[in-house]
Structure formats: structure tokens, C-alpha cells
Write an enzyme that holds these catalytic residues in place. Structure first.
Site, PDB file in Angstrom:
ATOM      1  N   ASP A 110       0.844  -1.197   0.000  1.00 43.49           N
ATOM      2  CA  ASP A 110       0.000   0.000   0.000  1.00 43.49           C
ATOM      3  C   ASP A 110       0.881   1.249   0.000  1.00 43.49           C
ATOM      4  O   ASP A 110       1.788   1.364  -0.808  1.00 43.49           O
ATOM      5  CB  ASP A 110      -0.942  -0.042   1.202  1.00 43.49           C
ATOM      6  CG  ASP A 110      -2.205   0.780   0.989  1.00 43.49           C
ATOM      7  OD1 ASP A 110      -2.116   2.016   1.084  1.00 43.49           O
ATOM      8  OD2 ASP A 110      -3.271   0.191   0.739  1.00 43.49           O
ATOM      9  N   VAL A 111       0.626   2.153   0.923  1.00 39.70           N
ATOM     10  CA  VAL A 111       1.351   3.419   0.997  1.00 39.70           C
ATOM     11  C   VAL A 111       2.489   3.287   2.001  1.00 39.70           C
ATOM     12  O   VAL A 111       2.312   2.710   3.081  1.00 39.70           O
ATOM     13  CB  VAL A 111       0.413   4.562   1.431  1.00 39.70           C
ATOM     14  CG1 VAL A 111       1.186   5.863   1.619  1.00 39.70           C
ATOM     15  CG2 VAL A 111      -0.694   4.755   0.412  1.00 39.70           C
ATOM     16  N   THR A 112       3.655   3.817   1.668  1.00 36.09           N
ATOM     17  CA  THR A 112       4.747   3.827   2.623  1.00 36.09           C
ATOM     18  C   THR A 112       5.551   5.113   2.481  1.00 36.09           C
ATOM     19  O   THR A 112       5.334   5.904   1.570  1.00 36.09           O
ATOM     20  CB  THR A 112       5.666   2.591   2.454  1.00 36.09           C
ATOM     21  OG1 THR A 112       6.498   2.474   3.609  1.00 36.09           O
ATOM     22  CG2 THR A 112       6.519   2.703   1.209  1.00 36.09           C
ATOM     23  N   ILE A 129       8.192  -4.212   3.831  1.00 35.97           N
ATOM     24  CA  ILE A 129       8.513  -4.987   2.631  1.00 35.97           C
ATOM     25  C   ILE A 129       7.546  -4.612   1.522  1.00 35.97           C
ATOM     26  O   ILE A 129       6.337  -4.495   1.745  1.00 35.97           O
ATOM     27  CB  ILE A 129       8.374  -6.508   2.891  1.00 35.97           C
ATOM     28  CG1 ILE A 129       9.294  -6.965   4.012  1.00 35.97           C
ATOM     29  CG2 ILE A 129       8.617  -7.294   1.604  1.00 35.97           C
ATOM     30  CD1 ILE A 129      10.703  -7.217   3.620  1.00 35.97           C
ATOM     31  N   GLY A 130       8.081  -4.431   0.316  1.00 31.91           N
ATOM     32  CA  GLY A 130       7.249  -4.236  -0.872  1.00 31.91           C
ATOM     33  C   GLY A 130       8.071  -4.606  -2.091  1.00 31.91           C
ATOM     34  O   GLY A 130       9.093  -3.976  -2.354  1.00 31.91           O
ATOM     35  N   GLY A 162      11.916  -3.733  -2.556  1.00 31.98           N
ATOM     36  CA  GLY A 162      12.535  -4.529  -1.509  1.00 31.98           C
ATOM     37  C   GLY A 162      12.075  -4.165  -0.116  1.00 31.98           C
ATOM     38  O   GLY A 162      10.918  -4.358   0.227  1.00 31.98           O
ATOM     39  N   CYS A 187       1.547   1.495   5.266  1.00 27.42           N
ATOM     40  CA  CYS A 187       1.221   0.195   4.663  1.00 27.42           C
ATOM     41  C   CYS A 187      -0.275  -0.085   4.675  1.00 27.42           C
ATOM     42  O   CYS A 187      -0.705  -1.240   4.537  1.00 27.42           O
ATOM     43  CB  CYS A 187       1.979  -0.930   5.347  1.00 27.42           C
ATOM     44  SG  CYS A 187       3.768  -0.716   5.274  1.00 27.42           S
TER      45      CYS A 187
END
Length: 366
Positions: free
Chosen positions: A81-83, A145-146, A157, A175
Site C-alpha cells: 500500500d502506501v509507505t 517490505i514491498g 525490496g 502500509c
């Protein structure tokens, strides 16, 4: 066993980070050289990023406010999602060929394990959450993590909070996790709570690199930048910025003064020499306190397709005297004097736009 080549890059503009992963992915797929994967460890300026399935409602602050505060906003092709990324946070971009072990869950678990083991090195017990990916210390996430995979080659990463300004996470729902019982933390916050010393980022990077190589079952090797360069923003007596357009054979794009640092040459010496060679000006240069790294586009540097070359660039400014007449080198086709905002719009590379902003003190396009 494949080799994980670790690049510790320092400051990287987010746009350059995206390009760097693309270039590294090309190199891994082309096997140039064979058997080499890459891990880029770096810091981004303040930036909010959205994954493929992100809900924009999870950005709490208005885009105009974010821009005014110096936050960038980027859509990405990673999962999640959003970070938030920013100073004091170690971002890790593994570009790894998983064709020998095509298991996404195993890969994500390895990235989590690298962060969990790093926390353990400092006496902080971290683990996993039953519902949410990442590295957790109790109910607080210390590492996100993404990832993205294309033909089993990875990009994006993890982001590990070391000395991160945790108030910056207030501009988003991290997230997309809205559960008020869960939060965000950093290694610094946890160590201070325990009355322990907080390590510097390079030390933590070293621990992360070692644990990532082990968890990914790769032999580790370290890399230095292939090229050290400078940029100089020449500013006229009237406040306008001098830009030079490279000849068509050299790309045809606009830039301030740029060039490589020769062996045995100091950064400021290289900056003053390049300024004189490219404009005819022989004046002192002023450091801007800005150094960043980026990948070199093979097409612009006449490199073989799939070649990965990294540069580390240090920025300067130079004040030109009234009545100065430009004498461009044969590397360039023309020059122009432009207001800072207009100069930024002509520059294709984010690091050069940042240098113009710093040199002129203006809120130019980032």
C-alpha cells in the site's frame, strides 16, 4: 552459488532509484556479468510511495502540503500500500534472479529475516506479525517490505527504520494498516528506550548486507561507484542560471556544468576545472553539501546494452561576474540563461534539478 554484489550508495533521488533498478534488472537478465545479483543500500529524500493496490485515502496529508514540506509523491509497480522513505532509513533494493528458486514467499521471508537478525545484533528482539508482512518489534513495525517481480527478477525490496524521523509517518496510514493498536518504530527509538547506544547508519548497513546475503543464500561481494563526478550550477549576476545543451552526438540534453573527477584530483579542483573548460569562467566554486548516486544510462554513455555503471556526484555552485561572456566547449551546441524555475524544467535528471534548487535557494520543480 550466485554472488550478491552490494552497493552502498548514500543519498539517491527516488526517481534515480527507480531507474537504477531498471538498469540492474537489464544487467541481471542479460547476465552481464554472469551469476551476479545486486543489493543497493541507500537513503531517499522524504518521499511517499504508493504500491499497485494502494488506496490513496491512506495519504492523510494533502498533496500540496506534502510538496510544500519537501515530500515527493510517487506511484510504483511494487506490491503493498502506501509507505514512506526518508533520511535515517536504510532502503534496500535487491535485484535478484529467482529463476533457480521461484518462490515469492521464501524470498519475502528472507528479506524479513535480514532485518530481524539485524535487530538481534543490537539486542533488540524482532519477529513477524501474524497478519502483516515486515519486521516487527512487538506491535510496532521497524521494517517494511514491498517487492515486484518480472520474469522472476526482483525489484524494490525493504525499508529499515534506523534513525528515521517517525513523525513523518503521520502523513500516511503506513502500509494501509489502520489498526490503532499497531504502530511504527525505529532501531534508534528501541535502543534509547533500553538505554543503549544508537549505531550509525554505515554500521547497520554492514549488518544488513551480511544478513541479506546469508538469507538469500548468495556469496557476498562489495562494489564501489564506477565513476566519481561533479556538477556546477553557474549563476549570473542577475540570478539567472547558465545551462548548456550537449551536442546531439552526446545526447542533446540540457545540463549545468558536469564532468568526471580525474585520478588524484579533489572534488573542488575538478569542479573549477570543468567550469573553466565548459564555460570559460575561472572563479571559485562553492560546495552545496549535496552528494548523490545514480545509474548511468548505457545509451547516453555509449556502453553495451545491459552494462551497469554507477556514478557518485558532488554538487557545487559558482557565481559569475557581471558582464561575463560564455565560451562553451565543443561538447555543447548552445547555452541559455534561465530563471531557476525554467532551468529546472529543462533538466531531465533529478539530481541536477536538486542542485539548482540548492544553489539558488528556490522551490523549483523537483
Amino acid at each position: 552459488m550466485r554472488t550478491l554484489l552490494v552497493h552502498r550508495l548514500g543519498r539517491v533521488e527516488y526517481e534515480d532509484g527507480l531507474a537504477l533498478m531498471r538498469l540492474a534488472g537489464d544487467a541481471v537478465r542479460a547476465a552481464t556479468p554472469p551469476g551476479i545479483d545486486h543489493l543497493f543500500l541507500l537513503e531517499h529524500p522524504p518521499v511517499v510511495t504508493l504500491g499497485r493496490g494502494a488506496d490513496r485515502a491512506n495519504i492523510v496529508a494533502a498533496p500540496a502540503w506534502l510538496a510544500k514540506q519537501g515530500f515527493e509523491l510517487h506511484d510504483t509497480d511494487r506490491g503493498g500500500d502506501v509507505t514512506y522513505h526518508g533520511p535515517g532509513q536504510i532502503v534496500g533494493y535487491p535485484v535478484v534472479d529467482l529463476n533457480d528458486r521461484p518462490d515469492v514467499r521464501r524470498y519475502v521471508t528472507a528479506l524479513e529475516e535480514a532485518m530481524i537478525r539485524t535487530c538481534g545484533d543490537y539486542g533488540v528482539e524482532a519477529g513477524r506479525h501474524a497478519e502483516h508482512r515486515g519486521a516487527w518489534i512487538g506491535r510496532k513495525k521497524v521494517g517494511a517490505i514491498g517487492v515486484h517481480l518480472s520474469r522472476w527478477v526482483t525489484s524494490h525490496g525493504f525499508a529499515f527504520n534506523v534513525r528515521t524521523d517517525l513523525t513523518h509517518f503521520q502523513v500516511i496510514v503506513p502500509c494501509g494498516i489502520a489498526d490503532p493498536r499497531l504502530g511504527v518504530t525505529s532501531l534508534e527509538a528501541e535502543l534509547r528506550e533500553r538505554g543503549r547506544a544508537v549505531p550509525e547508519l554505515p554500521e547497520v548497513e554492514e549488518r544488513l548486507a551480511a544478513h541479506a546475503a546469508e538469507a538469500l543464500e548468495r556469496a557476498r561481494a562489495d562494489a564501489a561507484p564506477d565513476l566519481r563526478t561533479i556538477s556546477v550550477v553557474p549563476i549570473g549576476a542577475d540570478g539567472r542560471v547558465l545551462l548548456l545543451r550537449r551536442s546531439e552526438a552526446r545526447g542533446g540534453f540540457w545540463q549545468p556544468v558536469t564532468g568526471r573527477i580525474e585520478p588524484g584530483e579533489r572534488e573542488a579542483e575538478a569542479a573549477r576545472r570543468e567550469l573553466h573548460e565548459e564555460t570559460g569562467a575561472d572563479v571559485p566554486v562553492e560546495p552545496l553539501g549535496y552528494r548523490h548516486a545514480f545509474g548511468i544510462d548505457p545509451a547516453l554513455a555509449r556502453l553495451p546494452e545491459g552494462a551497469l555503471r554507477l556514478a557518485e556526484e558532488t554538487a557545487f555552485a559558482a557565481r559569475l561576474p557581471p558582464g561575463f561572456e560564455v565560451r562553451i566547449s565543443d561538447e555543447h551546441a548552445e547555452h541559455a540563461w534561465l530563471a531557476p524555475e525554467e532551468a529546472a524544467l529543462r533538466l531531465r535528471f533529478p539530481g541536477l534539478r536538486k542542485a539548482v534548487r540548492l544553489a539558488t535557494g528556490s522551490s523549483v520543480v523537483r
